[in-house]
Structure formats: structure tokens, C-alpha cells
Design an enzyme around this catalytic site. Structure first.
Site, mmCIF file in Angstrom:
data_model
loop_
_atom_site.group_PDB
_atom_site.id
_atom_site.type_symbol
_atom_site.label_atom_id
_atom_site.label_comp_id
_atom_site.label_asym_id
_atom_site.label_seq_id
_atom_site.Cartn_x
_atom_site.Cartn_y
_atom_site.Cartn_z
ATOM 1 N N HIS A 26 -4.408 41.578 47.470
ATOM 2 C CA HIS A 26 -3.335 41.672 46.479
ATOM 3 C C HIS A 26 -2.053 42.022 47.247
ATOM 4 O O HIS A 26 -2.122 42.677 48.297
ATOM 5 C CB HIS A 26 -3.716 42.815 45.523
ATOM 6 C CG HIS A 26 -2.832 43.019 44.344
ATOM 7 N ND1 HIS A 26 -1.610 43.652 44.423
ATOM 8 C CD2 HIS A 26 -3.005 42.713 43.034
ATOM 9 C CE1 HIS A 26 -1.075 43.714 43.212
ATOM 10 N NE2 HIS A 26 -1.899 43.150 42.347
ATOM 11 N N CYS A 85 -0.646 38.025 41.864
ATOM 12 C CA CYS A 85 -0.152 38.887 42.960
ATOM 13 C C CYS A 85 -0.952 38.650 44.238
ATOM 14 O O CYS A 85 -1.255 39.580 44.988
ATOM 15 C CB CYS A 85 -0.188 40.367 42.592
ATOM 16 S SG CYS A 85 0.854 40.782 41.213
ATOM 17 N N LYS A 101 -7.340 50.493 35.193
ATOM 18 C CA LYS A 101 -8.344 49.414 35.186
ATOM 19 C C LYS A 101 -9.728 49.954 34.796
ATOM 20 O O LYS A 101 -10.686 49.200 34.682
ATOM 21 C CB LYS A 101 -8.405 48.744 36.555
ATOM 22 C CG LYS A 101 -7.086 48.030 36.902
ATOM 23 C CD LYS A 101 -7.218 47.164 38.109
ATOM 24 C CE LYS A 101 -5.879 46.789 38.717
ATOM 25 N NZ LYS A 101 -5.215 45.662 38.054
ATOM 26 N N GLN A 129 -10.272 46.686 42.018
ATOM 27 C CA GLN A 129 -11.081 45.777 41.199
ATOM 28 C C GLN A 129 -12.563 46.119 41.262
ATOM 29 O O GLN A 129 -13.367 45.475 40.586
ATOM 30 C CB GLN A 129 -10.883 44.323 41.657
ATOM 31 C CG GLN A 129 -9.499 43.793 41.410
ATOM 32 C CD GLN A 129 -9.180 43.641 39.920
ATOM 33 O OE1 GLN A 129 -10.081 43.493 39.089
ATOM 34 N NE2 GLN A 129 -7.906 43.690 39.570
ATOM 35 N N ASP A 172 -9.372 48.998 49.260
ATOM 36 C CA ASP A 172 -8.678 48.896 47.981
ATOM 37 C C ASP A 172 -9.751 48.646 46.917
ATOM 38 O O ASP A 172 -10.291 47.550 46.804
ATOM 39 C CB ASP A 172 -7.668 47.736 48.075
ATOM 40 C CG ASP A 172 -7.059 47.393 46.724
ATOM 41 O OD1 ASP A 172 -7.471 47.971 45.698
ATOM 42 O OD2 ASP A 172 -6.172 46.519 46.698
HETATM 43 C C1 LIG Z 1 -7.113 44.330 44.239
HETATM 44 C C2 LIG Z 1 -5.899 45.024 43.710
HETATM 45 N N1 LIG Z 1 -5.198 45.830 44.500
HETATM 46 C C3 LIG Z 1 -4.127 46.492 44.066
HETATM 47 C C4 LIG Z 1 -3.667 46.356 42.782
HETATM 48 C C5 LIG Z 1 -2.461 47.106 42.345
HETATM 49 O O1 LIG Z 1 -2.817 48.052 41.377
HETATM 50 P P1 LIG Z 1 -1.706 48.854 40.582
HETATM 51 O O2 LIG Z 1 -0.727 47.842 40.066
HETATM 52 O O3 LIG Z 1 -2.488 49.545 39.516
HETATM 53 O O4 LIG Z 1 -1.078 49.811 41.536
HETATM 54 C C6 LIG Z 1 -4.350 45.517 41.913
HETATM 55 C C7 LIG Z 1 -3.864 45.286 40.547
HETATM 56 O O5 LIG Z 1 -4.146 44.294 39.918
HETATM 57 C C8 LIG Z 1 -5.483 44.823 42.383
HETATM 58 O O6 LIG Z 1 -6.180 44.011 41.590
#
Ligand SMILES: Cc1ncc(COP(=O)(O)O)c(C=O)c1O
Length: 404
Positions: A121, A362, A224, A201, A198
Site C-alpha cells: 500500500h 492505494c 478495519k 489487512q 504491515d
Molecule cells: C495494507 C495496508 N496498509 C496500510 C493501510 C493504511 O491504513 P490507514 O489508512 O488506516 O492508516 C491500508 C489501508 O487500506 C492497507 O490496506
């Protein structure tokens, strides 16, 4: 016993109509819906114990502080961190990654290497690019194959004594691939490289065991996993959190301040400057309790069934192509239909109350890899049903007929 109708009744929004049709919510990868216990807990906090934490001797401040710290303990237990001070409250995954990347600016030297994966992401790419620009370190990318899996032999080649940190998602938001992070962590260990996972998900689908994984950092977002937006967790190993400098300066994160010098508070407060999202932190614990009550075994069983059903039904649509075909996948189906822009499908099926995500999610480098502008992404949660999938498939078929 997993009773889907009982679970659905926990989520008031699921009985809403959108555009005159019952809501079919398949944008869980973007954010989850909230159960009534979570909604009630927010209201209860503000109705009964709202006060600033860690500072007042008065009763409300004590109650709020206790609830906040109890939530930290709950989360420590949930992810099996060794110490509660390794669990930092953040505003979400993005905040957690930026905190770590910022800290590494004091560690990296020109020529050091940072490995990110091709499946990330943007929030797990851009902070590391910014770090490399600042320090002269070099960003290297672990490539992926056409199934949407990271190529492990390429990872092996990229790892070296120059690698200072590896950063990879547990599960890809755009494709649903579950990465073999246990093996990837073990490999990074051999080169003494730090590794950040990370888990944005992954945490909606599983309970990470950070000690068993042996990762240095694990980040995720509350929104999430049934909690409010603006909440999240950064787990960091004690030794790393002691080594990294604070991210933000301010109240709460200090031991002593004079105009000559400031000394910093012990963990976790060193990284928690300012008044935090108190209700959010408390309610994150409530959301985690809720998910544990539903049970991760039940969650995985339901979502696996939904993934298999949706994959089969969607592939019956002519000209439909799924991106992300690894055998190790979570309940995400990313797809396109030949000759039709993903936005057009998304817009038309929204009129029937069906919420899917369209676009690059993203994750522009993934879209570039497949040479597509974006995909339609249906991401399922444990509260979704096969009947809802039927409604989506039917709506897509009608949209396809309209558009071709
Ligand atoms: C794999 C992953 N990393 C990071 C993020 C960023 O999360 P946040 O916008 O809650 O900070 C997301 C959000 O969709 C994501 O799916």
C-alpha cells in the site's frame, strides 16, 4: 456456534437501505462496519468517564486512565506481545509506519538498503522513500509474479549485509495475497535486518502472534477491525523502541523539561505525545473483545466460504479476470471485465446498494505491474453472506449488458 443472522444483527448499518436497496457492503478492505457494542462504548465513554488521562488525580481521570491502560493490556494479550509497553497507541497503520520510518533516519547511513515489497500500500512505500531521500539509503523492491505473490528467490538475492530494514504487508489490500511472513522474517534475521509487518489487512482475519512471528514491528489500524477511525497499534520490540528516537515532542512523552535539555519518558509514553484518542483507544479494546467473541476460527471459516463462492460465481461472468490468484489468499476478489472501466461497474452497482471499491486501492505499483488503471475490489467480512454475493454478481451482469 456461528449464527450469521445473529452476527449481522450486531451491525445496525447492515439493515440500512442505500439508494432504496438493502445495503450490500463489500468494501471491508477499506474499513469495517461497527457493531452496536462498539457504538455504545463510544457513547458510554463520553457520557460517563470522559477526562484527560495520565495527568489528573481526580476520579474521572483515573477511570479514563484505567480504561485506556486496560485496553493496552487487552491488545498486548491479543497479539501476544511480551510487554505492554511494546504496544503503542497510534492513529492507524500510516501513523505507525511513519513513526518507525522517521526513527530509522537516525540509524541509516548512505548506501544502506531498505527492502519494500511490490505488493505494498502507498503508506508502506512513501514513508520509506522519504526516509531514503533524507538519509541517502537505497530503496529496493522485492518483485511479484503474475499470481500476485512475492518472488522469494528474488527476496533472497536482495537481502544482504546492507539491508537495514525489510517492510512487507502480511496481507495485500489490493489482491488479498497472504505473504509468507514467517519465512521472510526468519530470512531477514540472518542478515540482522529489522523487519516491519504491515498488518492492516491481516488483523481483520487473524490474530497475529508477534512473539511467534519474531517481527520487530507490527502495525495495524483499528477501523478495519470494527473499531473507530483514528485508532491503531504499533507493536515494537522493546529493544527497538528504546533505540528509536521519539517521533513527536510534546506533553506526556517527557520525564523532565528545562530550556537546556529534555529527557524522555519511559515506553510506551515516549512515543505517545499529546492527548491521544482516548475513547478510540478504549473502544479498540472493546472491538477486539467483540471479534474474539465471534471467534477467529468462525471468521476464517465464513470468509473462506465467501471467497470460494464469490470466485466461482464471478468467473462465470464472461470476460471477467481476477487479479491475485495465489492459493494463499484472504477474502478479497479484485477483478476487471474486458472492455469496461472499473469505475463504471462500481457506479452502476452502487445504484443497487452494492458497495465495492474501484480504482488503484492505494497500490499504484501493483496496477502498473498488471498494466491496468485499477480494479473492482470486493472484500468480504465475516458478516457477509452468499446471498449478497448473488446480488452483486447479478448486478454486475446487468451492468455489463448495459455497458457493452
Ligand atoms: C495494507 C495496508 N496498509 C496500510 C493501510 C493504511 O491504513 P490507514 O489508512 O488506516 O492508516 C491500508 C489501508 O487500506 C492497507 O490496506
Amino acid at each position: 456456534m456461528f449464527d450469521i443472522q445473529k452476527v449481522r444483527a450486531d451491525f445496525p448499518i447492515l439493515s440500512q437501505k442505500v439508494n432504496g436497496k438493502p445495503l450490500v457492503y463489500f468494501d471491508n478492505g477499506a474499513t469495517s462496519q461497527k457493531p452496536q457494542v462498539v457504538i455504545d462504548a463510544i457513547s458510554k465513554y463520553y457520557s460517563e468517564i470522559n477526562a484527560n488521562i495520565h495527568r489528573g488525580v481526580h476520579t474521572l481521570s483515573q477511570l479514563a486512565t484505567d480504561a485506556y491502560e486496560e485496553s493496552r493490556l487487552k491488545i498486548q494479550k491479543h497479539i501476544n506481545a511480551q510487554f505492554s509497553h511494546e504496544v503503542l497507541f497510534t492513529a492507524g497503520t500510516t501513523h505507525g509506519i511513519n513513526l518507525v520510518a522517521n526513527g530509522f533516519a537516525s540509524i541509516l547511513k548512505p548506501g544502506d538498503e531498505v527492502l519494500v515489497s511490490a505488493l505494498e500500500h502507498h503508506s508502506n512505500i512513501v514513508p520509506w522513500q522519504m526516509l531514503c531521500e533524507k538519509t541517502g539509503a537505497i530503496l529496493k523492491v522485492i518483485p511479484m509474479n503474475l499470481e500476485g505473490e512475492l518472488i522469494q528467490s528474488e527476496y533472497d538475492k536482495l537481502l544482504s549485509d546492507k539491508t537495514k530494514i525489510v517492510t512487507v504487508n502480511h496481507i495485500s489490500n489490493a489482491l488479498g495475497t497472504i505473504n509468507p511472513i514467517r519465512e521472510m522474517i526468519a530470512k531477514a534475521r540472518k542478515f540482522d535486518a529489522a523487519i516491519l509487518i504491515d498488518g492492516a489487512q491481516a488483523t481483520p482475519h487473524l490474530k497475529p502472534d508477534v512473539q511467534d512471528l519474531d517481527c520487530d514491528f507490527y502495525v495495524f489500524s483499528g477501523h478495519k477491525i470494527c473499531a473507530p477511525t483514528g485508532t491503531g497499534i504499533l507493536y515494537g520490540k522493546e529493544a527497538w523502541l528504546n533505540k528509536l528516537p521519539p517521533y513527536q515532542g510534546g506533553g506526556e512523552m517527557i520525564k523532565e523539561v528545562t530550556f537546556e535539555k529534555t529527557t524522555y519518558a519511559e515506553l510506551p509514553h515516549k512515543f505517545e505525545a499529546g492527548t491521544p484518542n482516548i475513547s478510540g483507544g478504549i473502544v479498540l479494546g472493546v472491538a477486539i473483545d467483540y471479534m474474539n467473541e465471534v471467534g477467529f476460527e468462525n471468521i476464517q471459516k465464513q470468509e473462506k466460504m465467501l471467497l470460494e463462492y464469490a470466485t466461482k460465481k464471478l468467473l462465470e461472468i464472461q470476460g471477467l479476470k481476477i487479479y491475485g490468484t495465489s492459493s494463499q489468499k484472504t477474502s478479497v476478489v479484485s477483478f476487471n471485465i474486458e472492455g469496461i472501466h472499473p469505475y463504471d461497474i462500481g457506479t452502476i452497482i452502487d445504484k443497487k446498494g452494492i458497495a465495492v471499491r474501484t480504482g488503484h486501492h492505494c497500490a499504484q505499483p501493483i496496477m502498473s505491474f498488471f498494466q491496468i488503471p485499477g480494479t473492482i475490489r470486493a472484500s468480504f467480512s465475516f458478516y457477509n453472506t452468499t446471498e449478497e454475493i448473488d446480488l452483486m454478481v447479478d448486478a454486475i451482469k446487468k451492468a455489463q449488458a448495459m455497458l457493452s
